[in-house]
Design a protein around this motif. Structure first.
Motif, mmCIF file in Angstrom:
data_model
loop_
_atom_site.group_PDB
_atom_site.id
_atom_site.type_symbol
_atom_site.label_atom_id
_atom_site.label_comp_id
_atom_site.label_asym_id
_atom_site.label_seq_id
_atom_site.Cartn_x
_atom_site.Cartn_y
_atom_site.Cartn_z
ATOM 1 N N LEU A 1 0.855 -1.186 0.000
ATOM 2 C CA LEU A 1 0.000 0.000 0.000
ATOM 3 C C LEU A 1 0.890 1.235 0.000
ATOM 4 N N GLY A 2 0.825 2.037 -1.065
ATOM 5 C CA GLY A 2 1.613 3.258 -1.151
ATOM 6 C C GLY A 2 2.666 3.187 -2.227
ATOM 7 N N ASN A 3 3.561 4.161 -2.200
ATOM 8 C CA ASN A 3 4.702 4.246 -3.113
ATOM 9 C C ASN A 3 5.980 4.277 -2.290
ATOM 10 N N SER A 4 7.023 3.626 -2.776
ATOM 11 C CA SER A 4 8.303 3.594 -2.073
ATOM 12 C C SER A 4 8.861 5.004 -1.959
ATOM 13 N N PRO A 5 9.404 5.393 -0.851
ATOM 14 C CA PRO A 5 9.684 4.622 0.352
ATOM 15 C C PRO A 5 8.545 4.646 1.376
ATOM 16 N N ASN A 6 7.472 5.351 1.073
ATOM 17 C CA ASN A 6 6.343 5.445 2.006
ATOM 18 C C ASN A 6 5.321 4.376 1.656
ATOM 19 N N ILE A 7 5.522 3.210 2.230
ATOM 20 C CA ILE A 7 4.753 2.045 1.827
ATOM 21 C C ILE A 7 4.502 1.147 3.030
ATOM 22 N N SER A 8 3.351 0.499 3.025
ATOM 23 C CA SER A 8 3.012 -0.483 4.058
ATOM 24 C C SER A 8 2.779 -1.821 3.364
ATOM 25 N N PHE A 9 3.165 -2.897 4.052
ATOM 26 C CA PHE A 9 3.032 -4.244 3.508
ATOM 27 C C PHE A 9 2.106 -5.070 4.386
ATOM 28 N N THR A 10 1.405 -6.006 3.753
ATOM 29 C CA THR A 10 0.649 -6.993 4.518
ATOM 30 C C THR A 10 1.552 -8.199 4.740
ATOM 31 N N GLY A 11 1.135 -9.089 5.626
ATOM 32 C CA GLY A 11 1.824 -10.364 5.748
ATOM 33 C C GLY A 11 1.512 -11.207 4.525
ATOM 34 N N LEU A 12 2.297 -12.264 4.316
ATOM 35 C CA LEU A 12 2.025 -13.159 3.199
ATOM 36 C C LEU A 12 0.697 -13.872 3.423
ATOM 37 N N PHE A 13 -0.081 -13.999 2.354
ATOM 38 C CA PHE A 13 -1.359 -14.698 2.423
ATOM 39 C C PHE A 13 -1.468 -15.665 1.257
ATOM 40 N N THR A 14 -2.493 -16.509 1.307
ATOM 41 C CA THR A 14 -2.710 -17.537 0.298
ATOM 42 C C THR A 14 -3.912 -17.185 -0.562
ATOM 43 N N ILE A 15 -3.791 -17.462 -1.851
ATOM 44 C CA ILE A 15 -4.946 -17.429 -2.747
ATOM 45 C C ILE A 15 -5.085 -18.850 -3.274
ATOM 46 N N LYS A 16 -6.256 -19.445 -3.001
ATOM 47 C CA LYS A 16 -6.505 -20.801 -3.509
ATOM 48 C C LYS A 16 -7.408 -20.723 -4.724
ATOM 49 N N SER A 17 -7.371 -21.767 -5.544
ATOM 50 C CA SER A 17 -8.148 -21.772 -6.783
ATOM 51 C C SER A 17 -9.642 -21.759 -6.476
ATOM 52 N N ALA A 18 -10.410 -21.307 -7.434
ATOM 53 C CA ALA A 18 -11.856 -21.188 -7.259
ATOM 54 C C ALA A 18 -12.521 -22.529 -6.992
ATOM 55 N N GLY A 19 -11.948 -23.614 -7.472
ATOM 56 C CA GLY A 19 -12.527 -24.935 -7.277
ATOM 57 C C GLY A 19 -12.308 -25.497 -5.883
ATOM 58 N N ALA A 20 -11.422 -24.886 -5.084
ATOM 59 C CA ALA A 20 -11.144 -25.377 -3.736
ATOM 60 C C ALA A 20 -12.324 -25.085 -2.824
ATOM 61 N N ALA A 21 -12.596 -25.982 -1.890
ATOM 62 C CA ALA A 21 -13.730 -25.830 -0.965
ATOM 63 C C ALA A 21 -13.471 -24.722 0.037
ATOM 64 N N GLY A 22 -14.546 -24.084 0.502
ATOM 65 C CA GLY A 22 -14.439 -23.085 1.568
ATOM 66 C C GLY A 22 -14.508 -21.671 1.038
ATOM 67 N N ALA A 23 -14.780 -20.749 1.942
ATOM 68 C CA ALA A 23 -14.888 -19.339 1.585
ATOM 69 C C ALA A 23 -13.678 -18.594 2.094
ATOM 70 N N ASN A 24 -13.564 -17.329 1.675
ATOM 71 C CA ASN A 24 -12.449 -16.509 2.145
ATOM 72 C C ASN A 24 -12.536 -16.294 3.646
ATOM 73 N N THR A 25 -11.391 -16.248 4.255
ATOM 74 C CA THR A 25 -11.327 -15.977 5.678
ATOM 75 C C THR A 25 -10.415 -14.798 5.901
ATOM 76 N N ALA A 26 -10.857 -13.863 6.697
ATOM 77 C CA ALA A 26 -10.050 -12.676 6.951
ATOM 78 C C ALA A 26 -9.127 -12.881 8.137
ATOM 79 N N SER A 27 -9.062 -14.078 8.649
ATOM 80 C CA SER A 27 -8.159 -14.348 9.755
ATOM 81 C C SER A 27 -7.193 -15.446 9.356
ATOM 82 N N PRO A 28 -6.030 -15.487 10.004
ATOM 83 C CA PRO A 28 -5.047 -16.506 9.672
ATOM 84 C C PRO A 28 -5.608 -17.903 9.901
ATOM 85 N N ALA A 29 -4.982 -18.890 9.280
ATOM 86 C CA ALA A 29 -5.383 -20.281 9.450
ATOM 87 C C ALA A 29 -5.372 -20.651 10.928
#
Length: 184
Positions: free
Chosen positions: A100-128
């Motif tokens: 989020l932002g432009n270097s050097p003024n930028i914020s990062f999220t932690g690494l997250f997973t994107i699974k394929s559309a065919g995988a079971a389950g819905a998006n979760t906004a919390s870690p596993a």
């Protein structure tokens, strides 16, 4: 000896002040799982700017993130969130992050997973889900701390500062401190 310590402290302060987190990201956190074709909500607090110039989807190691695409521009920072519709055809992976932002003024999220559309389950906004024991808490804190150290090193490098191999030692100290704090 005192002058060497003072010089090192001055350099550290300069590096830290050369970069700035424009927001404090609250979601996604490391370990969050999104599903292709579903919405993903990015949230933040403590905005330091009125507008987030851009939000970029990036992929790769925390120390070598590569931009995949710009997903938004000129986002109202006061809104505190942005909803992105994950493309249905995006490649699955567990090494995505938002910048989020432009270097050097930028914020990062932690690494997250994107699974394929065919995988079971819905998006979760919390870690596993993890074990609630103290050792799991310490382990999670260690992972977060090491990711944070790696991301901070990348930010410093992108700002034009040379980050030496000593960043591993600094990272180890930060990780040990995070683990100790998690156990208290």
């Amino acid at each position: 000896m005192k002058s060497i310590v003072a010089a090192i402290t001055a350099i550290a302060v300069t590096i830290v002040s050369a970069q700035s987190n424009i927001v404090s990201v609250t979601s996604p956190l490391a370990g969050t799982v999104y599903t292709a074709g579903q919405p993903a909500v990015i949230t933040w607090i403590d905005q330091q700017v009125p507008v987030i110039p851009k939000i970029v989807l990036a992929k790769g190691l925390p120390t070598a993130l590569q931009p995949v695409s710009t997903i938004a521009q000129d986002v109202d920072a006061n809104a505190g969130s942005y909803t992105w519709n994950v493309p249905a055809d995006i490649a699955a992976g567990d090494d995505y992050a938002f910048e989020l932002g432009n270097s050097p003024n930028i914020s990062f999220t932690g690494l997250f997973t994107i699974k394929s559309a065919g995988a079971a389950g819905a998006n979760t906004a919390s870690p596993a889900a993890t074990d609630a024991s103290a050792s799991s808490s310490a382990s999670g804190s260690v992972a977060s701390a090491s990711t944070s150290v790696a991301v901070n090193a990348r930010v410093a490098e992108s700002a034009g500062f040379k980050v030496s191999s000593n960043k591993v030692a600094v990272g180890a100290i930060a990780v040990a401190g995070a683990a100790a704090a998690a156990l208290i």
